[in-house]
Scaffold this motif. Structure first.
Motif, PDB file in Angstrom:
ATOM      1  N   LYS A 129       5.484 -19.511  15.859  1.00 45.91           N
ATOM      2  CA  LYS A 129       4.327 -19.254  16.652  1.00 45.91           C
ATOM      3  C   LYS A 129       4.556 -18.477  17.902  1.00 45.91           C
ATOM      4  O   LYS A 129       5.641 -18.430  18.480  1.00 45.91           O
ATOM      5  N   PRO A 180       2.069 -23.212  23.722  1.00 45.50           N
ATOM      6  CA  PRO A 180       1.117 -24.133  23.491  1.00 45.50           C
ATOM      7  C   PRO A 180       0.642 -24.295  22.086  1.00 45.50           C
ATOM      8  O   PRO A 180       0.304 -25.116  21.407  1.00 45.50           O
ATOM      9  N   GLU A 181       0.625 -23.002  21.225  1.00 47.81           N
ATOM     10  CA  GLU A 181       0.366 -22.878  19.834  1.00 47.81           C
ATOM     11  C   GLU A 181       1.453 -23.586  19.056  1.00 47.81           C
ATOM     12  O   GLU A 181       0.889 -24.271  18.183  1.00 47.81           O
ATOM     13  N   LEU A 220       3.192 -26.493  19.936  1.00 48.99           N
ATOM     14  CA  LEU A 220       2.758 -27.864  20.124  1.00 48.99           C
ATOM     15  C   LEU A 220       1.483 -28.211  19.388  1.00 48.99           C
ATOM     16  O   LEU A 220       1.651 -29.314  18.748  1.00 48.99           O
ATOM     17  N   HIS A 221       0.696 -27.143  19.513  1.00 48.38           N
ATOM     18  CA  HIS A 221      -0.558 -27.718  18.428  1.00 48.38           C
ATOM     19  C   HIS A 221      -0.182 -27.730  17.210  1.00 48.38           C
ATOM     20  O   HIS A 221      -0.929 -28.697  16.384  1.00 48.38           O
ATOM     21  N   SER A 222       0.604 -26.855  16.729  1.00 44.28           N
ATOM     22  CA  SER A 222       0.883 -26.949  15.216  1.00 44.28           C
ATOM     23  C   SER A 222       1.499 -28.117  14.834  1.00 44.28           C
ATOM     24  O   SER A 222       1.519 -28.462  13.523  1.00 44.28           O
ATOM     25  N   GLY A 232       0.956 -31.251  16.187  1.00 46.09           N
ATOM     26  CA  GLY A 232       0.008 -32.316  16.558  1.00 46.09           C
ATOM     27  C   GLY A 232       0.208 -32.663  17.992  1.00 46.09           C
ATOM     28  O   GLY A 232      -0.335 -33.605  18.289  1.00 46.09           O
ATOM     29  N   LEU A 233       0.758 -31.847  18.998  1.00 45.66           N
ATOM     30  CA  LEU A 233       0.975 -32.133  20.535  1.00 45.66           C
ATOM     31  C   LEU A 233      -0.134 -31.098  21.278  1.00 45.66           C
ATOM     32  O   LEU A 233      -0.284 -29.963  20.736  1.00 45.66           O
ATOM     33  N   LYS A 234      -0.428 -31.288  22.439  1.00 49.22           N
ATOM     34  CA  LYS A 234      -1.173 -30.666  22.941  1.00 49.22           C
ATOM     35  C   LYS A 234      -0.754 -30.693  24.420  1.00 49.22           C
ATOM     36  O   LYS A 234      -0.520 -31.820  25.115  1.00 49.22           O
ATOM     37  N   LEU A 235      -0.815 -29.297  25.192  1.00 49.78           N
ATOM     38  CA  LEU A 235      -0.412 -29.429  26.650  1.00 49.78           C
ATOM     39  C   LEU A 235      -1.902 -29.368  27.429  1.00 49.78           C
ATOM     40  O   LEU A 235      -2.876 -28.914  27.194  1.00 49.78           O
ATOM     41  N   ASP A 236      -1.665 -30.426  28.411  1.00 53.75           N
ATOM     42  CA  ASP A 236      -2.882 -30.433  29.037  1.00 53.75           C
ATOM     43  C   ASP A 236      -2.602 -29.731  30.436  1.00 53.75           C
ATOM     44  O   ASP A 236      -1.746 -30.353  31.421  1.00 53.75           O
ATOM     45  N   TRP A 237      -3.216 -28.638  30.667  1.00 53.78           N
ATOM     46  CA  TRP A 237      -3.018 -27.656  31.940  1.00 53.78           C
ATOM     47  C   TRP A 237      -3.941 -28.120  33.223  1.00 53.78           C
ATOM     48  O   TRP A 237      -3.594 -27.534  34.017  1.00 53.78           O
TER      49      TRP A 237
END
Length: 210
Positions: A193, A197-198, A200-202, A204-209
């Motif tokens: 990736k 962020p991408e 982590l998204h791949s 199943g995780l997400k960064l909350d900015w």
């Protein structure tokens, strides 16, 4: 002189000495003399022995003894330097846990063969002990030629796969992309990736900015 692991020693006749009479080299030479000098490292440990063999019975001069002792000390110094360099390289492998089952490995600078070994040893030990599902390897800080980088990276990825950890590669530069695509990297179950962020998204995780 006797062989005690701390001092130089001489075996004047290989065939009659208890330490050497049954050795393969003695059977091959039939006769000879051995000079042995211990290789001592800084800790005082005997790392090994520097040996000189002659296929005739002879005496060694004081100058030869001094020269060989100096060579043994020099080898001990070289080994000490190599040990310290390895410790430094091993310590310079940061692993950053990021939530349950995810760890980040940021790679910077160049990766020599020694450092590659240290990285592999560190990540395999961590993966075996902690069993992360994913290891995100950030290569954006590397200053390595793409061919050399790809080969080392592929080896790490394959080894991680064997212990049950999926590699996620981020930070690949445009000049590295074609090399990665043409390599065996694409045939492995590895995720590549462009950014964190991408990545982590791949998985199943997400960064909350916010």
């Amino acid at each position: 002189m006797e062989a005690n692991g701390r001092e130089p020693f001489i075996v004047e006749d290989l065939q009659t000495n208890d330490l050497t009479k049954n050795m393969e080299v003695t059977k091959a030479l039939q006769a000879g003399t051995l000079l042995g000098v211990p290789i001592l490292v800084q800790s005082g440990e005997n790392y090994g022995t520097l040996c000189a063999l002659d296929d005739t019975s002879r005496s060694f001069t004081d100058e030869e003894m001094k020269l060989f002792s100096m060579m043994g000390k020099l080898l001990g110094y070289v080994i000490d330097v190599d040990i310290e360099r390895y410790k430094t390289q091993t310590a310079n492998v940061p692993l950053v846990p990021l939530g349950k089952g995810v760890v980040i490995l940021p790679l910077t600078g160049s990766v020599s063969e020694k450092r590659a070994e240290a990285i592999l040893e560190r990540v395999l030990a961590y993966s075996t002990d902690e069993s992360p599902d994913y290891m995100i390897i950030d290569v954006s800080g590397l200053i390595e030629r793409e061919e050399a980088m790809t080969e080392k990276l592929l080896y790490v990825v394959n080894c991680l796969e064997l212990v049950g950890t999926t590699a996620v590669i981020i930070g690949v530069r445009p000049d590295q992309a074609l090399t990665l695509h043409a390599s065996q990297m694409m045939s492995n179950e590895v995720i590549i990736k462009p950014s964190m962020p991408e990545a982590l998204h791949s998985i199943g995780l997400k960064l909350d900015w916010r």
